[in-house]
Design an enzyme around this catalytic site. Structure first.
Site, mmCIF file in Angstrom:
data_model
loop_
_atom_site.group_PDB
_atom_site.id
_atom_site.type_symbol
_atom_site.label_atom_id
_atom_site.label_comp_id
_atom_site.label_asym_id
_atom_site.label_seq_id
_atom_site.Cartn_x
_atom_site.Cartn_y
_atom_site.Cartn_z
ATOM 1 N N GLU A 38 0.821 -1.206 0.000
ATOM 2 C CA GLU A 38 0.000 0.000 0.000
ATOM 3 C C GLU A 38 0.862 1.265 0.000
ATOM 4 O OE1 GLU A 38 -3.340 0.581 -0.303
ATOM 5 O OE2 GLU A 38 -2.764 2.687 -0.222
ATOM 6 N N THR A 80 -5.902 1.858 -5.360
ATOM 7 C CA THR A 80 -5.564 0.428 -5.201
ATOM 8 C C THR A 80 -6.304 -0.425 -6.224
ATOM 9 O OG1 THR A 80 -5.428 0.765 -2.808
ATOM 10 C CG2 THR A 80 -5.426 -1.512 -3.585
ATOM 11 N N HIS A 195 -1.304 3.429 4.714
ATOM 12 C CA HIS A 195 -2.300 4.188 3.968
ATOM 13 C C HIS A 195 -2.471 5.553 4.627
ATOM 14 C CE1 HIS A 195 -6.102 5.399 2.184
ATOM 15 N NE2 HIS A 195 -6.062 4.353 1.367
ATOM 16 N N ASP A 254 1.326 0.023 -5.051
ATOM 17 C CA ASP A 254 0.103 0.250 -5.846
ATOM 18 C C ASP A 254 0.024 1.645 -6.464
ATOM 19 O OD1 ASP A 254 -0.443 1.415 -3.357
ATOM 20 O OD2 ASP A 254 -2.463 0.572 -3.189
ATOM 21 N N HIS A 255 0.491 2.673 -5.739
ATOM 22 C CA HIS A 255 0.399 4.063 -6.233
ATOM 23 C C HIS A 255 1.162 4.944 -5.267
ATOM 24 C CE1 HIS A 255 -2.497 4.479 -2.999
ATOM 25 N NE2 HIS A 255 -3.133 3.428 -3.471
HETATM 26 C C1 GP9 Z 1 -8.958 -0.214 0.823
HETATM 27 C C2 GP9 Z 1 -7.519 -0.172 0.444
HETATM 28 C C3 GP9 Z 1 -7.071 1.226 0.169
HETATM 29 O O1 GP9 Z 1 -9.514 -1.460 0.957
HETATM 30 O O2 GP9 Z 1 -7.223 -1.066 -0.591
HETATM 31 O O3 GP9 Z 1 -7.559 1.726 -1.025
HETATM 32 P P1 GP9 Z 1 -6.980 3.065 -1.667
HETATM 33 O O4 GP9 Z 1 -7.569 4.229 -0.942
HETATM 34 O O5 GP9 Z 1 -5.502 3.036 -1.549
HETATM 35 O O6 GP9 Z 1 -7.432 3.008 -3.082
HETATM 36 MN MN MN Z 2 -3.837 1.913 -2.153
#
Ligand code: GP9
Ligand code: MN
Length: 419
Positions: A38, A80, A195, A254-255
């Protein structure tokens, strides 16, 4: 419509590269674990804060893996979920909205569906509500056998922080579930602790916060360090349970986690001004492929430009699965004649020599403006790819593609006398 489908097929076929012979099938029949890191960006890798490594485990793992240094995320507003879409389909997410919401009823040819034919069982592990990002619906469209969501986890105030279950606890419980998953399996595990807004209890802080005017960036480092530790726990658990040796583990960011709102603090950390060129370079996320018994003896550090869109074809070829019939925009990252090229969702692109962003063209190595016209040959290609991918998604074109493939299969069966 089928006209644009033909154009797209022609484009994809014309750009197809022969898979790399030496690595094709090197991980055949192995279990696959794809870990979503994440909000993890590359700028923290092999870096220190107050004399301490920020990602000690991942730094070491990268030296025992196929490690991609110039790997870019290609996500849009779907964050994500967009990365999941890229990973499982080798198609681009949309420029607006999240494809997980807008097109969950489409027909896809996602990795679980492809691997099912090879006898694989598939599952996603993520300790959040199943409907977040519409995952429960989209995973069905991808043909996942099982989604281990929050109801499969023991989540309580003691083992939670921020968005929910802490990553170390997540991996401990995940591997317990994994023991009962049929093999060979294709699984994805999605972390959560690193996150925004990067909350963490004092007891879990293994490094100190950064010191700048951005509380967000300051807090990012301890949660990144915690995420790193959780991956170490995952690997230990996999080894303990005998699930390590026969697996292939892919880890990717992921980003971005730190947005351009924090450019001031970011430039303080990096010791340079955050220009549009640097902002683009900050879209690099870690990506490594770890194959026990293979990459630990023969690690590779890959500098050529790559993106999330390339993960699916690369994975397929490592498993020895032909992708000639896959409608995809990514490439096997080990293919010899691959064009190093990553298109970001905002139309920016990166080659080994150039970075194009905001309508300006830069020399990748120096960040200086490139010679007039240098980016020109790629501008059209970048647009074309995004446009073709959007056409597939918006028009649900894989419906027709499947019909075509079915038709071809039948013709072949008649020819070979199977019918
Ligand atoms: C939520 C997690 C975060 O289940 O995958 O999502 P994001 O805000 O990073 O898209
Ligand atoms: Mn994410």
């Amino acid at each position: 419509d089928s006209n644009s489908l033909t154009d797209i097929e022609n484009y994809v076929n014309a750009n197809r590269k022969e898979p790399a012979g030496d690595l094709f099938g090197i991980a055949k029949n192995r279990n696959v674990i794809v870990v979503t890191l994440e909000s993890l960006q590359s700028f923290v890798m092999n870096e220190e804060l107050n004399g301490q490594e920020i990602t000690p485990f991942l730094n070491q793992l990268a030296r025992e893996s196929y490690n991609f240094e110039n790997f870019y995320h290609q996500t849009g507003q779907g964050k994500t979920a967009d990365s999941e879409f890229l990973v499982d389909n080798s198609l681009y997410p949309l420029s607006r909205g999240a494809v997980f919401f807008t097109n969950a009823n489409n027909e896809f040819m996602a990795t679980p569906e492809v691997l099912k034919e090879e006898g694989y069982y598939s599952a996603v592990f993520h300790a959040n509500n199943k409907s977040f990002w519409n995952r429960d619906i989209m995973y069905q469209a991808f043909a996942y056998d099982r989604f281990f969501d929050i109801r499969d986890y023991d989540v309580n105030p003691e083992n939670s922080v921020g968005w929910g279950l802490k990553d170390i606890e997540f991996f401990e419980q995940t591997v317990e579930h994994l023991k009962n998953v049929p093999q060979p399996f294709y699984t994805r595990m999605i972390t959560l602790t690193n996150h925004f807004p990067f909350e963490l209890g004092e007891e879990d802080k293994m490094i100190e916060e950064f010191d700048s005017n951005s509380r967000t960036l300051n807090r990012y480092f301890p949660t990144v360090r915690y995420l790193d530790e959780s991956i170490k726990v995952l690997f230990e658990k996999l080894k303990e349970e005998g699930l390590y040796d026969n697996s292939m583990i892919l880890l990717y960011g992921d980003h971005y986690g730190i947005s351009e709102n924090h450019n001031g603090a970011m430039s303080q950390f990096l010791g340079k001004e955050i220009t549009p060129f640097e902002s683009t370079q900050l879209q690099r996320v870690p990506f490594m492929i770890h194959i026990p018994g293979v990459t630990d003896n023969n690690p590779r550090n890959i500098e050529e430009v790559a993106g999330q869109i390339d993960m699916k074809p690369t994975l397929m070829h490592l498993l020895g699965i032909d992708t000639r019939e896959h409608l995809q925009f990514g490439h096997d990252l080990f293919a010899e004649k691959r064009l190093p090229f990553a298109v970001l969702r905002d139309g920016s692109f990166i080659t080994d020599e150039l970075i194009y962003t905001g309508g300006a063209c830069f020399v990748k190595e120096s960040g200086e403006p490139a010679e007039e016209g240098s980016c020109e040959p790629y501008i059209e290609k970048a647009k074309q790819e995004l446009d073709y991918s959007d056409k597939i998604v918006n028009g649900d074109l894989l419906r027709f593609y499947h019909e075509q493939l079915d038709g071809l299969d039948q013709a072949e069966e008649i020819q070979t006398g199977k019918k």
